[in-house]
Motif scaffolding. Structure first.
Motif: not given
Ligand SMILES: Cc1cc2nc3c(=O)[nH]c(=O)nc-3n(C[C@H](O)[C@H](O)[C@H](O)COP(=O)(O)O)c2cc1C
Length: 253
Positions: A15-20, A104-108
Protein backbone atom coordinates in the motif's frame (compact mmCIF):
# COMPACT_ATOMS: atom_id res chain seq x y z
CA UNK A 1 -19.29 -3.54 7.76
CA UNK A 2 -21.78 -6.42 7.52
CA UNK A 3 -19.39 -8.09 5.08
CA UNK A 4 -16.35 -7.94 7.38
CA UNK A 5 -14.13 -11.01 7.66
CA UNK A 6 -10.60 -11.43 8.91
CA UNK A 7 -8.14 -12.07 6.09
CA UNK A 8 -4.94 -14.08 6.54
CA UNK A 9 -3.62 -14.21 2.96
CA UNK A 10 -2.31 -11.14 1.22
CA UNK A 11 -0.97 -10.22 -2.21
CA UNK A 12 2.54 -8.83 -2.57
CA UNK A 13 1.31 -5.33 -3.35
CA UNK A 14 2.55 -2.66 -0.95
CA UNK A 15 0.00 0.00 0.00
CA UNK A 16 1.17 3.53 -0.76
CA UNK A 17 2.17 6.05 1.92
CA UNK A 18 -1.00 7.97 1.13
CA UNK A 19 -3.19 4.92 1.73
CA UNK A 20 -1.40 4.19 5.01
CA UNK A 21 -1.78 7.76 6.15
CA UNK A 22 -5.51 7.80 5.32
CA UNK A 23 -6.05 4.60 7.30
CA UNK A 24 -4.20 5.85 10.37
CA UNK A 25 -5.85 9.28 10.17
CA UNK A 26 -9.26 7.55 10.06
CA UNK A 27 -8.16 5.60 13.13
CA UNK A 28 -7.25 8.81 14.90
CA UNK A 29 -10.65 10.30 14.13
CA UNK A 30 -12.34 7.67 16.33
CA UNK A 31 -13.91 9.01 19.50
CA UNK A 32 -11.45 9.06 22.40
CA UNK A 33 -11.29 9.50 26.14
CA UNK A 34 -7.71 10.81 26.04
CA UNK A 35 -5.93 9.55 22.87
CA UNK A 36 -4.02 7.24 25.16
CA UNK A 37 -2.42 5.24 22.33
CA UNK A 38 0.31 5.17 19.69
CA UNK A 39 0.58 3.02 16.58
CA UNK A 40 3.77 1.34 15.37
CA UNK A 41 4.22 0.19 11.78
CA UNK A 42 6.40 -2.49 10.23
CA UNK A 43 6.54 -2.89 6.45
CA UNK A 44 8.81 -5.90 6.76
CA UNK A 45 6.73 -8.24 4.61
CA UNK A 46 9.16 -11.11 5.09
CA UNK A 47 8.85 -11.06 8.85
CA UNK A 48 5.26 -9.92 9.33
CA UNK A 49 2.64 -12.55 10.20
CA UNK A 50 1.06 -14.07 7.08
CA UNK A 51 3.70 -12.04 5.14
CA UNK A 52 1.36 -9.06 5.39
CA UNK A 53 2.72 -5.88 3.77
CA UNK A 54 1.71 -3.89 6.86
CA UNK A 55 1.85 -4.77 10.52
CA UNK A 56 0.44 -2.18 12.90
CA UNK A 57 1.03 -2.55 16.63
CA UNK A 58 -1.49 -0.59 18.63
CA UNK A 59 -0.02 0.46 21.97
CA UNK A 60 -1.39 1.91 25.16
CA UNK A 61 0.74 5.02 25.54
CA UNK A 62 1.03 6.86 28.84
CA UNK A 63 4.52 8.14 28.02
CA UNK A 64 3.55 10.86 25.57
CA UNK A 65 0.54 11.82 27.69
CA UNK A 66 2.82 12.33 30.69
CA UNK A 67 5.06 14.60 28.59
CA UNK A 68 2.02 16.82 28.09
CA UNK A 69 1.18 16.69 31.80
CA UNK A 70 4.74 17.67 32.67
CA UNK A 71 4.52 20.67 30.37
CA UNK A 72 1.37 21.71 32.21
CA UNK A 73 3.18 21.02 35.53
CA UNK A 74 0.85 18.17 36.47
CA UNK A 75 1.54 14.61 37.55
CA UNK A 76 -0.70 11.61 37.08
CA UNK A 77 -2.82 10.90 40.15
CA UNK A 78 -5.22 8.40 38.55
CA UNK A 79 -4.36 4.73 39.17
CA UNK A 80 -2.96 2.70 36.27
CA UNK A 81 -5.91 0.26 36.14
CA UNK A 82 -8.34 3.09 35.42
CA UNK A 83 -5.98 4.61 32.87
CA UNK A 84 -5.55 1.23 31.23
CA UNK A 85 -9.29 0.54 30.96
CA UNK A 86 -9.88 3.92 29.33
CA UNK A 87 -6.75 3.50 27.21
CA UNK A 88 -7.89 0.08 25.92
CA UNK A 89 -11.19 1.63 24.84
CA UNK A 90 -9.38 4.43 22.98
CA UNK A 91 -7.00 1.98 21.33
CA UNK A 92 -9.74 -0.50 20.36
CA UNK A 93 -11.92 2.17 18.77
CA UNK A 94 -8.95 3.53 16.83
CA UNK A 95 -7.92 0.06 15.67
CA UNK A 96 -11.36 -0.88 14.39
CA UNK A 97 -11.65 2.46 12.59
CA UNK A 98 -8.42 1.49 10.81
CA UNK A 99 -9.95 -1.86 9.80
CA UNK A 100 -13.04 -0.17 8.37
CA UNK A 101 -11.06 2.57 6.62
CA UNK A 102 -8.73 -0.06 5.16
CA UNK A 103 -11.70 -1.97 3.71
CA UNK A 104 -13.02 1.16 2.05
CA UNK A 105 -9.67 1.37 0.22
CA UNK A 106 -9.60 -2.32 -0.76
CA UNK A 107 -7.37 -3.56 2.08
CA UNK A 108 -8.23 -6.37 4.48
CA UNK A 109 -6.77 -7.30 7.84
CA UNK A 110 -6.54 -9.59 10.84
CA UNK A 111 -5.86 -8.81 14.49
CA UNK A 112 -3.27 -10.72 16.54
CA UNK A 113 -3.92 -10.95 20.24
CA UNK A 114 -0.53 -12.47 21.09
CA UNK A 115 1.13 -9.02 21.22
CA UNK A 116 0.15 -8.80 24.87
CA UNK A 117 2.32 -11.75 25.81
CA UNK A 118 5.17 -10.66 23.53
CA UNK A 119 5.25 -7.19 25.06
CA UNK A 120 8.88 -7.47 26.11
CA UNK A 121 10.09 -8.55 22.69
CA UNK A 122 8.06 -5.90 20.88
CA UNK A 123 9.28 -3.23 23.31
CA UNK A 124 12.91 -4.10 22.44
CA UNK A 125 12.25 -4.31 18.72
CA UNK A 126 10.61 -0.88 18.52
CA UNK A 127 12.65 0.76 21.28
CA UNK A 128 9.55 1.56 23.32
CA UNK A 129 9.98 3.86 26.29
CA UNK A 130 8.58 2.82 29.69
CA UNK A 131 4.81 3.22 30.03
CA UNK A 132 4.13 2.23 26.44
CA UNK A 133 2.46 -1.19 26.21
CA UNK A 134 1.75 -3.10 22.96
CA UNK A 135 -1.90 -4.14 23.20
CA UNK A 136 -2.73 -5.79 19.89
CA UNK A 137 -1.35 -6.13 16.36
CA UNK A 138 -3.16 -5.67 13.06
CA UNK A 139 -1.82 -7.32 9.90
CA UNK A 140 -3.09 -5.57 6.78
CA UNK A 141 -2.75 -5.69 3.02
CA UNK A 142 -4.58 -6.39 -0.21
CA UNK A 143 -6.51 -9.68 0.11
CA UNK A 144 -5.52 -12.92 -1.62
CA UNK A 145 -8.51 -14.88 -0.28
CA UNK A 146 -12.24 -14.23 -0.03
CA UNK A 147 -13.81 -16.43 2.65
CA UNK A 148 -17.47 -16.19 3.64
CA UNK A 149 -18.38 -14.03 6.63
CA UNK A 150 -18.08 -15.86 9.94
CA UNK A 151 -21.11 -16.51 12.12
CA UNK A 152 -22.20 -14.39 15.07
CA UNK A 153 -24.59 -15.00 17.94
CA UNK A 154 -28.29 -14.58 17.09
CA UNK A 155 -29.48 -11.00 17.36
CA UNK A 156 -31.77 -11.84 20.31
CA UNK A 157 -28.74 -13.24 22.21
CA UNK A 158 -27.04 -9.86 21.78
CA UNK A 159 -29.48 -6.96 22.07
CA UNK A 160 -31.60 -6.82 25.21
CA UNK A 161 -34.04 -3.96 25.19
CA UNK A 162 -35.16 -2.39 28.47
CA UNK A 163 -34.39 -5.46 30.59
CA UNK A 164 -31.85 -8.30 30.60
CA UNK A 165 -33.94 -11.42 29.90
CA UNK A 166 -33.82 -14.79 31.60
CA UNK A 167 -31.79 -16.82 29.10
CA UNK A 168 -33.55 -20.16 28.68
CA UNK A 169 -31.67 -23.33 27.72
CA UNK A 170 -33.42 -23.18 24.33
CA UNK A 171 -32.07 -19.70 23.66
CA UNK A 172 -28.55 -20.79 24.70
CA UNK A 173 -28.78 -23.90 22.49
CA UNK A 174 -29.88 -21.82 19.52
CA UNK A 175 -26.94 -19.44 19.98
CA UNK A 176 -24.46 -22.33 20.26
CA UNK A 177 -25.96 -24.06 17.22
CA UNK A 178 -25.76 -20.92 15.09
CA UNK A 179 -22.08 -20.46 15.96
CA UNK A 180 -21.05 -24.11 15.70
CA UNK A 181 -22.92 -24.96 12.52
CA UNK A 182 -21.77 -21.72 10.94
CA UNK A 183 -18.08 -22.48 11.52
CA UNK A 184 -18.48 -26.20 10.62
CA UNK A 185 -20.11 -25.26 7.30
CA UNK A 186 -16.93 -23.34 6.43
CA UNK A 187 -14.53 -26.13 7.59
CA UNK A 188 -12.95 -23.30 9.56
CA UNK A 189 -11.12 -25.33 12.22
CA UNK A 190 -10.05 -28.15 9.87
CA UNK A 191 -8.53 -25.63 7.49
CA UNK A 192 -6.83 -23.76 10.30
CA UNK A 193 -5.78 -27.01 12.07
CA UNK A 194 -6.63 -25.04 15.17
CA UNK A 195 -7.97 -27.60 17.64
CA UNK A 196 -6.78 -26.65 21.14
CA UNK A 197 -5.31 -29.64 23.04
CA UNK A 198 -7.02 -30.70 26.27
CA UNK A 199 -5.08 -30.44 29.51
CA UNK A 200 -5.30 -32.12 32.92
CA UNK A 201 -6.00 -35.63 31.58
CA UNK A 202 -9.28 -34.63 29.96
CA UNK A 203 -10.15 -37.18 27.29
CA UNK A 204 -10.50 -35.99 23.72
CA UNK A 205 -13.95 -36.80 22.34
CA UNK A 206 -14.04 -34.31 19.46
CA UNK A 207 -12.87 -34.72 15.89
CA UNK A 208 -12.73 -31.99 13.25
CA UNK A 209 -16.18 -33.31 12.24
CA UNK A 210 -17.76 -31.76 15.33
CA UNK A 211 -15.07 -29.46 16.83
CA UNK A 212 -16.33 -25.93 16.45
CA UNK A 213 -16.42 -22.49 18.00
CA UNK A 214 -18.15 -23.12 21.34
CA UNK A 215 -15.79 -26.00 22.16
CA UNK A 216 -12.82 -23.93 20.96
CA UNK A 217 -13.63 -20.90 23.10
CA UNK A 218 -14.39 -23.12 26.14
CA UNK A 219 -10.97 -24.77 25.75
CA UNK A 220 -9.31 -21.37 25.66
CA UNK A 221 -10.95 -19.71 28.58
CA UNK A 222 -11.49 -22.98 30.45
CA UNK A 223 -7.77 -23.81 30.52
CA UNK A 224 -5.51 -20.86 29.82
CA UNK A 225 -4.10 -18.14 32.10
CA UNK A 226 -5.75 -19.01 35.42
CA UNK A 227 -3.36 -16.64 37.18
CA UNK A 228 -3.10 -12.96 36.33
CA UNK A 229 0.46 -12.88 37.68
CA UNK A 230 2.25 -13.37 34.35
CA UNK A 231 0.33 -10.55 32.70
CA UNK A 232 0.67 -8.25 35.70
CA UNK A 233 4.42 -8.81 35.58
CA UNK A 234 4.52 -7.89 31.89
CA UNK A 235 2.70 -4.65 32.69
CA UNK A 236 4.99 -3.99 35.68
CA UNK A 237 8.03 -4.44 33.44
CA UNK A 238 6.68 -1.75 31.14
CA UNK A 239 6.11 0.57 34.11
CA UNK A 240 2.35 0.03 34.62
CA UNK A 241 1.42 -0.89 38.21
CA UNK A 242 -2.04 -2.36 38.26
CA UNK A 243 -2.22 -3.69 41.79
CA UNK A 244 -0.44 -0.93 43.68
CA UNK A 245 0.19 2.76 43.55
CA UNK A 246 2.66 4.06 40.99
CA UNK A 247 5.98 5.05 42.47
CA UNK A 248 6.39 8.79 42.35
CA UNK A 249 9.78 10.42 41.84
CA UNK A 250 9.70 11.25 45.60
CA UNK A 251 9.17 7.58 46.59
CA UNK A 252 12.17 6.56 44.50
CA UNK A 253 14.54 8.86 46.46
C1 LIG B 1 -8.32 -8.87 20.06
C2 LIG B 1 -8.32 -9.87 18.92
C3 LIG B 1 -7.30 -10.79 18.81
C4 LIG B 1 -7.25 -11.68 17.75
N1 LIG B 1 -6.20 -12.53 17.64
C5 LIG B 1 -6.11 -13.34 16.57
C6 LIG B 1 -4.94 -14.17 16.38
O1 LIG B 1 -4.02 -14.15 17.19
N2 LIG B 1 -4.89 -14.97 15.28
C7 LIG B 1 -5.91 -14.99 14.36
O2 LIG B 1 -5.79 -15.74 13.37
N3 LIG B 1 -7.02 -14.22 14.49
C8 LIG B 1 -7.14 -13.40 15.57
N4 LIG B 1 -8.24 -12.57 15.71
C9 LIG B 1 -9.31 -12.59 14.69
C10 LIG B 1 -10.49 -13.42 15.17
O3 LIG B 1 -10.14 -14.77 15.15
C11 LIG B 1 -11.69 -13.13 14.26
O4 LIG B 1 -12.02 -11.77 14.29
C12 LIG B 1 -12.92 -13.96 14.69
O5 LIG B 1 -12.65 -15.33 14.48
C13 LIG B 1 -14.16 -13.58 13.90
O6 LIG B 1 -13.90 -13.78 12.52
P1 LIG B 1 -14.06 -12.59 11.46
O7 LIG B 1 -13.22 -11.44 11.92
O8 LIG B 1 -13.56 -13.17 10.16
O9 LIG B 1 -15.52 -12.24 11.42
C14 LIG B 1 -8.31 -11.67 16.77
C15 LIG B 1 -9.34 -10.74 16.89
C16 LIG B 1 -9.36 -9.84 17.94
C17 LIG B 1 -10.46 -8.81 18.01
Amino acid sequence: MLDHKSIRKFTDESPSDEVIETIVRAGQQAPFASQYYSVLLSRNKKRNPWKAPLLFTICIDSHKFELIMARRKWKLATNDLTLLIFGIQDAALMAENMVVAGRSLGLESCFLGSALYRADKIAKEYNLPERVFPLVQLAMGYPAEDPPTRPRYPFEFTLFEDKYPELSQEVVSKAMKQMDEGYLAQDYYIKARAKIPLEANRKETFTYENYSWTEHICRKWGQWYPDAKELLELFEKRGFHLTRKRKTAKDKD
